[in-house]
Design a protein around this motif. Structure first.
Motif, PDB file in Angstrom:
ATOM      1  N   LEU A   1       0.819  -1.215   0.000  1.00 61.15           N
ATOM      2  CA  LEU A   1       0.000   0.000   0.000  1.00 61.15           C
ATOM      3  C   LEU A   1       0.852   1.265   0.000  1.00 61.15           C
ATOM      4  CD1 LEU A   1      -2.712  -1.105   2.591  1.00 61.15           C
ATOM      5  CD2 LEU A   1      -2.977  -0.937   0.102  1.00 61.15           C
ATOM      6  N   GLY A   2       2.171   1.109  -0.035  1.00 59.46           N
ATOM      7  CA  GLY A   2       3.052   2.259  -0.063  1.00 59.46           C
ATOM      8  C   GLY A   2       3.205   2.957   1.273  1.00 59.46           C
ATOM      9  N   ARG A   3       2.922   2.247   2.342  1.00 59.08           N
ATOM     10  CA  ARG A   3       2.998   2.865   3.670  1.00 59.08           C
ATOM     11  C   ARG A   3       4.373   2.682   4.306  1.00 59.08           C
ATOM     12  NH1 ARG A   3      -2.193   1.585   7.239  1.00 59.08           N
ATOM     13  NH2 ARG A   3      -1.445   3.523   8.213  1.00 59.08           N
ATOM     14  N   VAL A   4       5.054   1.580   3.977  1.00 60.96           N
ATOM     15  CA  VAL A   4       6.394   1.335   4.493  1.00 60.96           C
ATOM     16  C   VAL A   4       7.290   0.913   3.337  1.00 60.96           C
ATOM     17  CG1 VAL A   4       5.542   0.637   6.773  1.00 60.96           C
ATOM     18  CG2 VAL A   4       5.953  -1.106   5.018  1.00 60.96           C
ATOM     19  N   ALA A   5       8.591   1.049   3.551  1.00 63.64           N
ATOM     20  CA  ALA A   5       9.573   0.638   2.545  1.00 63.64           C
ATOM     21  C   ALA A   5      10.722  -0.052   3.253  1.00 63.64           C
ATOM     22  CB  ALA A   5      10.062   1.844   1.760  1.00 63.64           C
ATOM     23  N   GLN A   6      11.425  -0.883   2.508  1.00 65.15           N
ATOM     24  CA  GLN A   6      12.501  -1.689   3.080  1.00 65.15           C
ATOM     25  C   GLN A   6      13.839  -1.179   2.600  1.00 65.15           C
ATOM     26  OE1 GLN A   6      12.298  -5.836   2.016  1.00 65.15           O
ATOM     27  NE2 GLN A   6      12.909  -6.485   4.066  1.00 65.15           N
ATOM     28  N   ASP A   7      14.773  -0.982   3.543  1.00 63.25           N
ATOM     29  CA  ASP A   7      16.138  -0.590   3.211  1.00 63.25           C
ATOM     30  C   ASP A   7      16.993  -1.838   3.038  1.00 63.25           C
ATOM     31  OD1 ASP A   7      15.440   2.028   3.377  1.00 63.25           O
ATOM     32  OD2 ASP A   7      16.131   2.293   5.442  1.00 63.25           O
ATOM     33  N   GLY A   8      18.221  -1.617   2.579  1.00 63.46           N
ATOM     34  CA  GLY A   8      19.164  -2.715   2.447  1.00 63.46           C
ATOM     35  C   GLY A   8      19.627  -3.211   3.802  1.00 63.46           C
ATOM     36  N   PRO A   9      20.391  -4.305   3.806  1.00 62.84           N
ATOM     37  CA  PRO A   9      20.877  -4.856   5.075  1.00 62.84           C
ATOM     38  C   PRO A   9      21.681  -3.837   5.868  1.00 62.84           C
ATOM     39  CG  PRO A   9      21.258  -6.381   3.267  1.00 62.84           C
ATOM     40  CD  PRO A   9      20.825  -5.086   2.658  1.00 62.84           C
ATOM     41  N   ALA A  10      21.403  -3.780   7.165  1.00 60.78           N
ATOM     42  CA  ALA A  10      22.156  -2.907   8.060  1.00 60.78           C
ATOM     43  C   ALA A  10      23.427  -3.624   8.489  1.00 60.78           C
ATOM     44  CB  ALA A  10      21.298  -2.543   9.267  1.00 60.78           C
ATOM     45  N   ALA A  11      24.111  -3.009   9.463  1.00 55.63           N
ATOM     46  CA  ALA A  11      25.389  -3.573   9.909  1.00 55.63           C
ATOM     47  C   ALA A  11      25.211  -4.987  10.449  1.00 55.63           C
ATOM     48  CB  ALA A  11      26.005  -2.661  10.974  1.00 55.63           C
ATOM     49  N   GLY A  12      24.063  -5.246  11.058  1.00 54.66           N
ATOM     50  CA  GLY A  12      23.825  -6.576  11.627  1.00 54.66           C
ATOM     51  C   GLY A  12      23.406  -7.606  10.601  1.00 54.66           C
ATOM     52  N   GLY A  13      23.255  -7.193   9.349  1.00 50.86           N
ATOM     53  CA  GLY A  13      22.882  -8.143   8.311  1.00 50.86           C
ATOM     54  C   GLY A  13      21.396  -8.257   8.081  1.00 50.86           C
TER      55      GLY A  13
ATOM     56  N   ARG B   1      11.187   1.291   7.210  1.00 50.63           N
ATOM     57  CA  ARG B   1      10.856   2.673   7.554  1.00 50.63           C
ATOM     58  C   ARG B   1       9.494   3.005   6.956  1.00 50.63           C
ATOM     59  NH1 ARG B   1      15.803   5.282   8.781  1.00 50.63           N
ATOM     60  NH2 ARG B   1      17.635   4.180   7.961  1.00 50.63           N
ATOM     61  N   VAL B   2       8.835   4.002   7.534  1.00 57.76           N
ATOM     62  CA  VAL B   2       7.626   4.499   6.889  1.00 57.76           C
ATOM     63  C   VAL B   2       8.044   5.369   5.708  1.00 57.76           C
ATOM     64  CG1 VAL B   2       6.144   4.441   8.932  1.00 57.76           C
ATOM     65  CG2 VAL B   2       7.547   6.442   8.496  1.00 57.76           C
ATOM     66  N   THR B   3       7.231   5.407   4.676  1.00 55.68           N
ATOM     67  CA  THR B   3       7.536   6.243   3.516  1.00 55.68           C
ATOM     68  C   THR B   3       7.297   7.716   3.868  1.00 55.68           C
ATOM     69  OG1 THR B   3       5.266   6.032   2.715  1.00 55.68           O
ATOM     70  CG2 THR B   3       6.861   4.398   1.943  1.00 55.68           C
ATOM     71  N   GLU B   4       7.859   8.589   3.065  1.00 52.80           N
ATOM     72  CA  GLU B   4       7.666  10.028   3.282  1.00 52.80           C
ATOM     73  C   GLU B   4       6.178  10.389   3.242  1.00 52.80           C
ATOM     74  OE1 GLU B   4       9.606  12.294   4.177  1.00 52.80           O
ATOM     75  OE2 GLU B   4      11.619  11.511   3.866  1.00 52.80           O
ATOM     76  N   ALA B   5       5.445   9.763   2.301  1.00 52.69           N
ATOM     77  CA  ALA B   5       4.019  10.061   2.189  1.00 52.69           C
ATOM     78  C   ALA B   5       3.272   9.631   3.446  1.00 52.69           C
ATOM     79  CB  ALA B   5       3.441   9.364   0.956  1.00 52.69           C
ATOM     80  N   GLU B   6       3.618   8.458   3.984  1.00 48.65           N
ATOM     81  CA  GLU B   6       2.947   7.972   5.193  1.00 48.65           C
ATOM     82  C   GLU B   6       3.314   8.830   6.388  1.00 48.65           C
ATOM     83  OE1 GLU B   6       0.520   5.779   7.622  1.00 48.65           O
ATOM     84  OE2 GLU B   6       0.677   5.679   5.436  1.00 48.65           O
ATOM     85  N   ARG B   7       4.579   9.248   6.440  1.00 43.72           N
ATOM     86  CA  ARG B   7       5.008  10.095   7.556  1.00 43.72           C
ATOM     87  C   ARG B   7       4.265  11.430   7.529  1.00 43.72           C
ATOM     88  NH1 ARG B   7      11.041  12.511   8.800  1.00 43.72           N
ATOM     89  NH2 ARG B   7      10.834  12.642  11.066  1.00 43.72           N
ATOM     90  N   ALA B   8       4.100  11.995   6.333  1.00 46.18           N
ATOM     91  CA  ALA B   8       3.371  13.254   6.208  1.00 46.18           C
ATOM     92  C   ALA B   8       1.909  13.077   6.589  1.00 46.18           C
ATOM     93  CB  ALA B   8       3.494  13.778   4.781  1.00 46.18           C
ATOM     94  N   LYS B   9       1.345  11.943   6.208  1.00 41.21           N
ATOM     95  CA  LYS B   9      -0.061  11.650   6.534  1.00 41.21           C
ATOM     96  C   LYS B   9      -0.246  11.524   8.041  1.00 41.21           C
ATOM     97  CE  LYS B   9      -3.492   8.014   5.880  1.00 41.21           C
ATOM     98  NZ  LYS B   9      -3.764   6.683   5.270  1.00 41.21           N
TER      99      LYS B   9
END
Length: 387
Positions: A353-365, A370-378
């Motif tokens: 639904l475009g409410r969250v998005a997935q980043d690449g692996p962090a330091a822990g693998g 994160r919430v998307t910019e649109a969801e954060r604004a909403k």
């Protein structure tokens, strides 16, 4: 001492010409002695190994177990278990069933390790019990009784109630704790129930109702908190859920689900609507309606939808709060509770639904969410619009 060596005689060499050396120690084993009187061996029950006369099973007519109490829920003369979260009217229900036994001319015993006399008195009076009814009511106030140590005394007291009586144990957690039983140990809980609780129904013919608590983070589990052997050893097991709480200003509504029934009248997941209506005389009238299969399925689906919506809302709120950091699915689970599969399913649905998005692996693998910019604004706009 150096081991001695002997030569095995030729006659015992099983046809072998050469001799064979065998080593052994001639030092006797140490015998450990314990001072003090010998431990007495308890006398065995003479009926312990007496076979049943199975011919009686097939002679005459066999009557199925009787159901007792309003709603015809409890198994008469068996071990019944009732669990639920705090505030789910477990004690209210037990009090209403206790009144049914009293009105039927049976005695009621109430082992109270939680409320104390004021709370128990209020429950019984509010379900309509009178001074005449309570003449056959035996209540034991909280005293942290070790029922494992004093099982014989406990059984002798229960025997005074007579066959056909109801004994309420309120509740499982303090009773197990007082007996030194680890609530999460299936072995310890099974041993306690088999030795202390089951004889009440099996030998004395008493209907036993154990009240138990369910953790708030049980995630829809069919088990109360602690060991799962509680369910395994019970004859009938029910769980109650609050829909609308009973208060001085409003009637209450609850759902009672069947988890287990050895009486075979109800199937697993059978559901009752339970209503509590206040009367003019301070009494509360409890009624039970068993739902049909179609209504049960509709409610199950609606509950799953509500659970998914609630979980998604918690995920969005958590990710908005830590927007700059992001969070892995496992850390989200630790933060808000819930099963791994439910968390991941809710994240995928929110991503679609475009409410969250997935980043690449962090330091822990692990990948972070994160919430998307649109969801954060909403979400920010919604917070500003709230008066």
């Amino acid at each position: 001492m150096t081991p001695k060596k002997i030569t095995q005689p030729e006659a015992e060499s099983a046809g072998q010409d050469e001799s064979r050396e065998v080593a052994f120690r001639d030092v006797p084993l140490a015998v450990q002695t314990v001072e003090g009187p010998e431990r007495p061996v308890p006398l065995a029950d003479p009926n312990m190994f007496r076979p049943l006369d199975t011919s009686l099973w097939f002679s005459g007519n066999w009557d199925p177990p009787k159901r007792v109490g309003r709603g015809a829920v409890l198994l008469d003369g068996h071990l019944n278990w009732l669990d639920g979260e705090s505030g789910s009217a477990k004690t209210w229900l037990a009090a209403s069933w206790a009144l049914d036994f009293l009105r039927d001319g049976r005695r009621v015993g109430w082992l109270d390790e939680e409320m104390g006399e004021p709370g128990l008195r209020e429950r019984m009076l509010n379900v309509g019990a009178t001074i005449v009814d309570l003449a056959n009511f035996d209540g034991l106030e909280p005293m942290s009784r070790d029922l494992a140590t004093y099982a014989d005394a406990f059984h002798k007291w229960a025997e005074t109630l007579g066959r056909g009586a109801l004994l309420v144990i309120d509740s499982a957690a303090p009773v197990l704790a007082a007996a030194g039983v680890e609530e999460n140990s299936n072995g310890e809980v099974t041993q306690f129930l088999s030795r202390v609780v089951l004889p009440l129904s099996r030998r004395l013919g008493i209907t036993v109702l154990v009240i138990d608590h369910k953790s708030k983070d049980a995630n829809g589990s069919k088990y109360s908190r602690g060991a799962g052997s509680k369910r395994n050893i019970s004859d009938a097991y029910f769980s109650v859920r609050k829909v609308t709480p009973l208060t001085k200003e409003q009637d209450g509504r609850y759902e009672l689900v069947v988890i287990k029934d050895r009486g075979a009248k109800y199937a697993e997941d059978d559901l009752f609507d339970v209503t509590a209506e206040r009367r003019a005389n301070r009494g509360v009238e409890w009624s039970f309606v068993r739902l049909d299969a179609a209504e049960r399925e509709r409610r199950k689906e609606a509950k799953a939808d509500r659970t998914s919506e609630d979980l998604t809302g918690k995920i969005i709120a958590t990710l908005c709060r830590i927007y700059d950091e992001g969070m892995s699915a496992s850390k989200l689970r630790d933060e808000i509770g819930g099963a791994d599969s439910d968390i991941k399913e809710a994240l995928k649905a929110a991503e679609a639904l475009g409410r969250v998005a997935q980043d690449g692996p962090a330091a822990g693998g692990h990948k972070t969410w994160r919430v998307t910019e649109a969801e954060r604004a909403k979400q920010a706009k919604g917070a500003i619009d709230v008066p």
